[in-house]
Design an enzyme around this catalytic site. Sequence first.
Site, mmCIF file in Angstrom:
data_model
loop_
_atom_site.group_PDB
_atom_site.id
_atom_site.type_symbol
_atom_site.label_atom_id
_atom_site.label_comp_id
_atom_site.label_asym_id
_atom_site.label_seq_id
_atom_site.Cartn_x
_atom_site.Cartn_y
_atom_site.Cartn_z
ATOM 1 N N ASP A 258 0.876 -1.182 0.000
ATOM 2 C CA ASP A 258 0.000 0.000 0.000
ATOM 3 C C ASP A 258 0.907 1.224 0.000
ATOM 4 O O ASP A 258 2.122 1.118 0.216
ATOM 5 C CB ASP A 258 -0.876 0.003 1.263
ATOM 6 C CG ASP A 258 -1.760 1.246 1.356
ATOM 7 O OD1 ASP A 258 -2.369 1.625 0.341
ATOM 8 O OD2 ASP A 258 -1.834 1.851 2.449
ATOM 9 N N SER A 259 0.286 2.385 -0.225
ATOM 10 C CA SER A 259 1.042 3.632 -0.164
ATOM 11 C C SER A 259 1.561 3.899 1.248
ATOM 12 O O SER A 259 2.496 4.666 1.428
ATOM 13 C CB SER A 259 0.137 4.789 -0.584
ATOM 14 O OG SER A 259 -1.012 4.813 0.233
HETATM 15 N N1 DGL Z 1 -4.826 3.146 1.130
HETATM 16 C C1 DGL Z 1 -4.763 3.907 -0.103
HETATM 17 C C2 DGL Z 1 -5.995 3.628 -0.930
HETATM 18 O O1 DGL Z 1 -6.597 2.594 -0.675
HETATM 19 C C3 DGL Z 1 -4.374 5.232 0.257
HETATM 20 C C4 DGL Z 1 -4.382 6.330 -0.457
HETATM 21 C C5 DGL Z 1 -3.327 7.329 -0.506
HETATM 22 O O2 DGL Z 1 -2.159 7.011 -0.366
HETATM 23 O O3 DGL Z 1 -3.750 8.455 -0.747
HETATM 24 O O4 DGL Z 1 -6.390 4.320 -1.827
#
Ligand code: DGL
Length: 271
Positions: free
Chosen positions: A10-11
């Site tokens: 994930d980010s």
């Molecule tokens: N958890 C990410 C998503 O599901 C996060 C978003 C982000 O980094 O802005 O979109």
Amino acid sequence: MDNRPIGVFDSGLGGLTAVRRLIHEMPNENIIYFGDTGRVPYGNRSRETIFRYAAQDVNFLRTFDLKAIVIACGTVSSIALKPLSQMHDLPIFGVVNPTALRAAHCTKNNRIGIIATQATINTGAYEHIIAEENPDAQLFSTPCPLFVPLVENGRTQPGDVVIETVVADYLQPLKDAGIDTLILGCTHYPLLSQVIGNFMGPEVRLLDSGAEVADQIGRWMDQKDLRADPEQSGQCRWYVSDGTENFHHLGSIFLGREITEPVEQISIENY
Ligand code: DGL
């Protein structure tokens, strides 16, 4: 049987809500998690940048011998699942497809709300799948750009006036629209389930995309006979791209259990 780990990224830390669901559904699986904490958030960046970051995240995970990769990020799933799947000879699962399909089929009044990052809403990814699956559904989408920074700062609990105010501001139009199903289209949002649930009321079903992708992977492993040894207890390994000081404290909140394993910082730009 296949004991190779599942790679998840994930980010930032939001993807740990999906890991929580994976561990719950499949406690024997080994998991390698990468959170791009040095570059979070992705959701207000351009498609090109998000794709470049996501490609590096996958390249890092591919340094391990994995059986599959889960994009535990709505933003990356909606922008990069297809090209990444074409570039790699490994099954890659995103959170958008299974969640959109669930919403299309579980709504009773055909009024579905979608909340996600600006980048995800811009792609229309959830909307396209639902429209194909259930042409009668009416969709109400709202980007919620303040949710990710608030969640990453721990502002998630009922009674916190800041998050309650922001939730009310973003979700009032969806409440007025009379939706019965709300897609939490970003893996950070399950941390807000209580506040969102209190605001929307018990008649609105909240869909957690981590739970939906865990369900999908479980079915895939059963079909292919790829589940890990049922006698083993799955191990987790953690990697981030920024300092590791806050990972155990904040990550434990996302994961819903204490993280006791070490975490390692890597230089994601090198991948
Ligand atoms: N958890 C990410 C998503 O599901 C996060 C978003 C982000 O980094 O802005 O979109």
